[in-house]
Design a protein around this motif. Structure first.
Motif, short mmCIF file in Angstrom:
data_model
loop_
_atom_site.label_atom_id
_atom_site.label_comp_id
_atom_site.label_asym_id
_atom_site.label_seq_id
_atom_site.Cartn_x
_atom_site.Cartn_y
_atom_site.Cartn_z
N TYR A 213 0.84 -1.18 0.00
CA TYR A 213 0.00 0.00 0.00
C TYR A 213 0.88 1.25 0.00
O TYR A 213 1.66 1.48 0.93
CB TYR A 213 -0.87 -0.04 1.25
CG TYR A 213 -1.87 1.09 1.39
CD1 TYR A 213 -2.22 1.54 2.65
CD2 TYR A 213 -2.47 1.67 0.30
CE1 TYR A 213 -3.14 2.55 2.82
CE2 TYR A 213 -3.39 2.68 0.44
CZ TYR A 213 -3.73 3.11 1.70
OH TYR A 213 -4.65 4.10 1.86
N GLU A 214 0.80 1.99 -1.07
CA GLU A 214 1.61 3.20 -1.15
C GLU A 214 0.72 4.39 -1.37
O GLU A 214 -0.23 4.34 -2.14
CB GLU A 214 2.59 3.10 -2.33
CG GLU A 214 3.75 2.18 -2.06
CD GLU A 214 4.79 2.25 -3.18
OE1 GLU A 214 5.42 1.22 -3.43
OE2 GLU A 214 4.95 3.33 -3.76
N ILE A 215 1.05 5.47 -0.69
CA ILE A 215 0.32 6.74 -0.90
C ILE A 215 1.35 7.81 -1.21
O ILE A 215 2.33 7.96 -0.48
CB ILE A 215 -0.44 7.19 0.37
CG1 ILE A 215 -1.27 6.05 0.93
CG2 ILE A 215 -1.32 8.39 0.06
CD1 ILE A 215 -2.00 6.46 2.21
N GLN A 216 1.13 8.55 -2.28
CA GLN A 216 2.04 9.65 -2.60
C GLN A 216 1.90 10.76 -1.56
O GLN A 216 0.81 11.26 -1.36
CB GLN A 216 1.68 10.24 -3.98
CG GLN A 216 2.51 9.70 -5.14
CD GLN A 216 3.99 9.65 -4.86
OE1 GLN A 216 4.56 8.60 -4.64
NE2 GLN A 216 4.62 10.81 -4.82
N PRO A 217 3.00 11.13 -0.95
CA PRO A 217 2.88 12.22 0.01
C PRO A 217 2.67 13.56 -0.70
O PRO A 217 3.04 13.69 -1.87
CB PRO A 217 4.25 12.21 0.72
CG PRO A 217 5.16 11.55 -0.23
CD PRO A 217 4.37 10.60 -1.04
N SER A 218 2.06 14.54 0.00
CA SER A 218 1.82 15.84 -0.64
C SER A 218 3.15 16.57 -0.86
O SER A 218 4.15 16.28 -0.20
CB SER A 218 0.86 16.69 0.19
OG SER A 218 1.21 16.66 1.55
N LEU B 112 5.41 18.15 1.92
CA LEU B 112 5.76 17.35 3.08
C LEU B 112 7.25 17.38 3.38
O LEU B 112 7.66 17.47 4.54
CB LEU B 112 5.28 15.91 2.88
CG LEU B 112 4.97 15.17 4.18
CD1 LEU B 112 4.04 15.97 5.04
CD2 LEU B 112 4.38 13.81 3.87
N TRP B 113 8.07 17.32 2.32
CA TRP B 113 9.51 17.32 2.58
C TRP B 113 9.95 18.62 3.26
O TRP B 113 10.75 18.60 4.19
CB TRP B 113 10.29 17.08 1.31
CG TRP B 113 11.76 17.32 1.50
CD1 TRP B 113 12.50 18.35 0.99
CD2 TRP B 113 12.66 16.57 2.34
NE1 TRP B 113 13.80 18.28 1.43
CE2 TRP B 113 13.93 17.19 2.26
CE3 TRP B 113 12.54 15.43 3.14
CZ2 TRP B 113 15.05 16.72 2.95
CZ3 TRP B 113 13.64 14.96 3.81
CH2 TRP B 113 14.89 15.61 3.72
N LYS C 99 8.24 20.57 5.19
CA LYS C 99 7.84 20.57 6.60
C LYS C 99 8.79 19.67 7.39
O LYS C 99 9.22 20.01 8.51
CB LYS C 99 6.42 20.03 6.74
CG LYS C 99 5.34 20.93 6.19
CD LYS C 99 3.97 20.45 6.66
CE LYS C 99 2.89 20.87 5.68
NZ LYS C 99 1.66 20.10 5.85
N LEU C 100 9.11 18.53 6.81
CA LEU C 100 9.97 17.58 7.49
C LEU C 100 11.35 18.19 7.71
O LEU C 100 11.93 18.07 8.80
CB LEU C 100 10.08 16.29 6.66
CG LEU C 100 10.99 15.20 7.23
CD1 LEU C 100 10.55 14.85 8.63
CD2 LEU C 100 10.94 13.98 6.34
N GLU C 101 11.83 18.86 6.66
CA GLU C 101 13.14 19.50 6.75
C GLU C 101 13.19 20.46 7.92
O GLU C 101 14.15 20.51 8.69
CB GLU C 101 13.41 20.27 5.45
CG GLU C 101 14.80 20.09 4.94
CD GLU C 101 15.06 20.94 3.71
OE1 GLU C 101 16.23 21.27 3.50
OE2 GLU C 101 14.10 21.27 2.99
#
Lengths: 448, 181
Positions: free
Chosen positions: A19-24, A27-28, A30-32
């Motif tokens: 099950y894979e969902i493309q992240p928005s 997102l990167w 925000k993560l950074e």
């Protein structure tokens, strides 16, 4: 025959194992951000982080503290800065000589007062003058039974002889006495606030450790003998406020501080073109303010400006309160407001108190504006957008109505001339600036 | 072919490019994992971020045992469990209970495949405790003893919650498959 347990697990495992969902997209980023924060707050020898920051800041703080310590004079009671503008003055009235102890390191003593002798002069008894070391700090000045004493930090008391005694006594010259920042203050006061916009109300707190008669001079001519006065500086300027304490023995101590009072600007403006009914024309505001470094306009329709004399287009006629706030560089402000700035500009409606209808017969009530004929009862008007006129007999019977301002009452009812006498009129309407109106009155119908 | 070992080394050194590469390579799988443990996609993405921070801060402890992906999934599941303890556990939720069961109807009679969305819907409807237990047991493959310790519950609670969850799921799946008639 129920679904087997295993089947449920199979169903879900099969479905979700890949099950894979493309992240928005964001997102990167925000993560950074989170990562940077986390990395900063955790220790790692290789990179700059909060621990190193704390270390760095402590080092800087320590450096500043050490520097300040070596530069600083005594703390005055405000605690913040070195008060180069505050001094202690001890004056002996009889001898006219004074000694000044300043609160910072560059203290000097006016010579020839202090009895700190250069040599020991043992006269015996309690009154022996003692050698005063030039570098010894003074911790207290005290007057006891007419004699002044200076207490050194070691606890030694030195007698202050403020005057030359008798001829055969040695004139004792004084070495300079310096104070360091451990000297306690004998006479001092604090001011709040130290500066501000005129008119400025200043509170004075008296921390003087000596008691006597207080006399305050506020620097603008005002005085007070209260212990802790509150004083209003109404004019801008720089004022040296001094507090003098008169002792019983006649000596006087005083301290000074400076207060800065900034001038308050004055807001004033005029509206040049105040007829709002000419939509499409800008309204011009003329700025007559004084001392303004910043102008904040509020036009009352939700729009603002910071120009000195702005032009503004109003989208529709209406009631607007125009406000101007001016601020000086020191932060003093003044404001002024014109409420209902365009009220009744060019808007009015007035009815006559009598009229003389034409006896030849009814007309349609239309009159020519400007005609002085008073055969038709009609108003003088300007800027009327909505109009509803009713005319009643004295009994309250409605005899005429018109929604057209150009159509008045010709004095006829059902094609017959109305009786002479007094009638009542009432009008409701709205001006072009949005303001509604209701007026009423009497009108006399005159017949020849 | 990009060397995974190299990338990991760079990530440990806090090289943002390497970290971004690792993120982009694994985010979709891990987001899928998170989705199962959250109420919706938005919560799943928040959980994903938290998980990835943990991953990057702990990469130096990945000893190469097992694949990197599985290691990351484990961290993500741990993140989900912490999230549960911190947020979800205390939220009010109503249990879907006791819908009428048609016991004459067997699910394996029906050829219907359930879509992921339908399955997700069903477990989304479970109360959070059941959902956690179900996820961990049925999909992650944890044993009840491990689940009990992770969720700080009694082992018997884990077992009974799991069987309860399955019952509810079964009922819902039956309902769904009826629609294919």
């Amino acid at each position: 025959m129920n679904i087997e347990n295993r089947d449920i697990e199979n169903i879900f495992q099969k479905s979700f194992s890949e099950y894979e969902i493309q992240p928005s997209d964001t997102l990167w980023e925000k993560l950074e951000g989170k990562l940077s924060r986390k990395e900063f707050f955790s220790f790692s020898p290789g990179s700059f982080n909060v621990y190193y920051l704390v270390l760095l800041l402590s080092a800087i703080a320590l450096g500043i503290f050490l520097m300040a310590k070596s530069m600083m004079g005594t703390d005055d009671n405000e605690g913040t800065k070195l008060s180069t503008d505050s001094q202690i003055e001890k004056t002996d009235i009889s001898s006219g000589k004074s000694m000044i102890l300043e609160m910072n390191n560059s203290a000097i003593v006016e010579e020839s007062i202090i009895s700190g002798a250069n040599e020991i002069d043992n006269k015996g008894g309690d009154e022996d003058p003692v050698t005063v070391n030039t570098k010894e700090p003074i911790s207290d000045i005290r007057t006891v039974e007419g004699q002044s004493y200076v207490t050194l930090n070691e606890g030694k008391m030195v007698e202050l002889i403020p005057e030359v005694k008798k001829n055969n006594q040695k004139l004792q010259t004084s070495p300079p006495i310096t104070t360091d920042n451990s000297t306690e203050v004998l006479i001092s006061f604090s001011v709040f606030p130290k500066s501000g916009c005129a008119p400025l109300n200043v509170e004075f707190e008296n921390y003087s450790r000596i008691k006597g008669a207080f006399e305050w001079h506020f620097g603008d001519g005002g005085k007070s003998t209260q212990e802790e006065p509150v004083y209003l500086f109404d004019e801008p300027g720089e004022y040296v406020v001094s507090l003098a304490v008169f002792m019983e023995d006649g000596s006087v101590f005083s301290a000074k501080k400076m207060i800065e009072v900034y001038a308050k600007p004055k807001a004033a403006f005029e509206i040049y073109h105040d007829n709002l009914s000419d939509v499409g024309q800008p309204v011009v505001f003329l700025n007559y303010s004084k001392g303004a470094d910043k102008n904040l306009w509020s036009f009352g329709d939700g729009y603002f400006s910071e120009e000195v004399s702005p032009e503004h287009y109003y989208n529709e006629t209406g009631k607007y309160n125009v406000k101007l706030k001016v601020i000086s560089d020191e932060g003093c402000a003044d404001s002024t407001i014109i409420t209902n700035a365009f009220e009744n500009a060019g808007c009015q409606i007035e009815f006559p108190t009598a009229f003389l209808p034409n006896i030849n017969g009814p007309s349609n009530g239309y009159y020519s504006k400007g005609l002085t004929t008073n055969e038709v009862f009609h108003p003088e008007h300007k800027g009327v957008m909505e109009y509803h006129l009713k005319i009643f007999s004295r009994n309250g019977l409605l005899i005429f109505e018109s929604n057209d301002i150009n159509r008045g009452w010709d004095g006829y009812m059902n094609d017959r001339l109305a009786k002479r006498g007094v009638y009542v009129w009432k009008v409701r309407g709205r001006f072009s600036n949005g303001q509604t109106f209701v007026k009423f009155g009497n009108v006399t119908l005159i017949t020849k | 072919m990009i060397d995974e070992v190299e990338i990991i080394k760079q990530c440990i050194k806090k090289d943002r490019k390497a970290q971004k590469y690792l993120f982009e390579k694994h985010a979709s799988v891990l987001l899928g994992v998170c989705r199962r443990y959250s109420a919706d996609l938005s919560e799943a993405e928040d959980m994903l971020q938290e998980g990835f921070v943990k991953i990057f801060m702990n990469l130096n402890s990945f000893a190469g045992k097992g694949t990197l992906t599985n290691w990351m999934i484990r961290i993500m599941v741990n993140t989900a469990i912490s999230w549960y303890h911190k947020n979800t556990k205390h939220r009010y939720h109503s249990d879907i209970e006791d819908i009428k069961v048609d016991h004459t109807f067997a699910i394996d009679n029906v050829e219907a495949d359930f879509t992921r969305e339908e399955l997700l819907n069903v477990i989304d409807g479970l109360s959070s405790g059941y959902k956690m237990v179900f996820n961990l047991y049925a999909i992650e493959g944890y044993k009840h003893k491990e689940i009990a310790s992770l969720l700080e519950i009694d082992i018997n609670t884990s077992k009974s919650q799991y069987s309860r969850a399955k019952k509810i799921i079964r009922e819902h799946l039956i309902e769904i498959s009826k629609r294919f008639d």
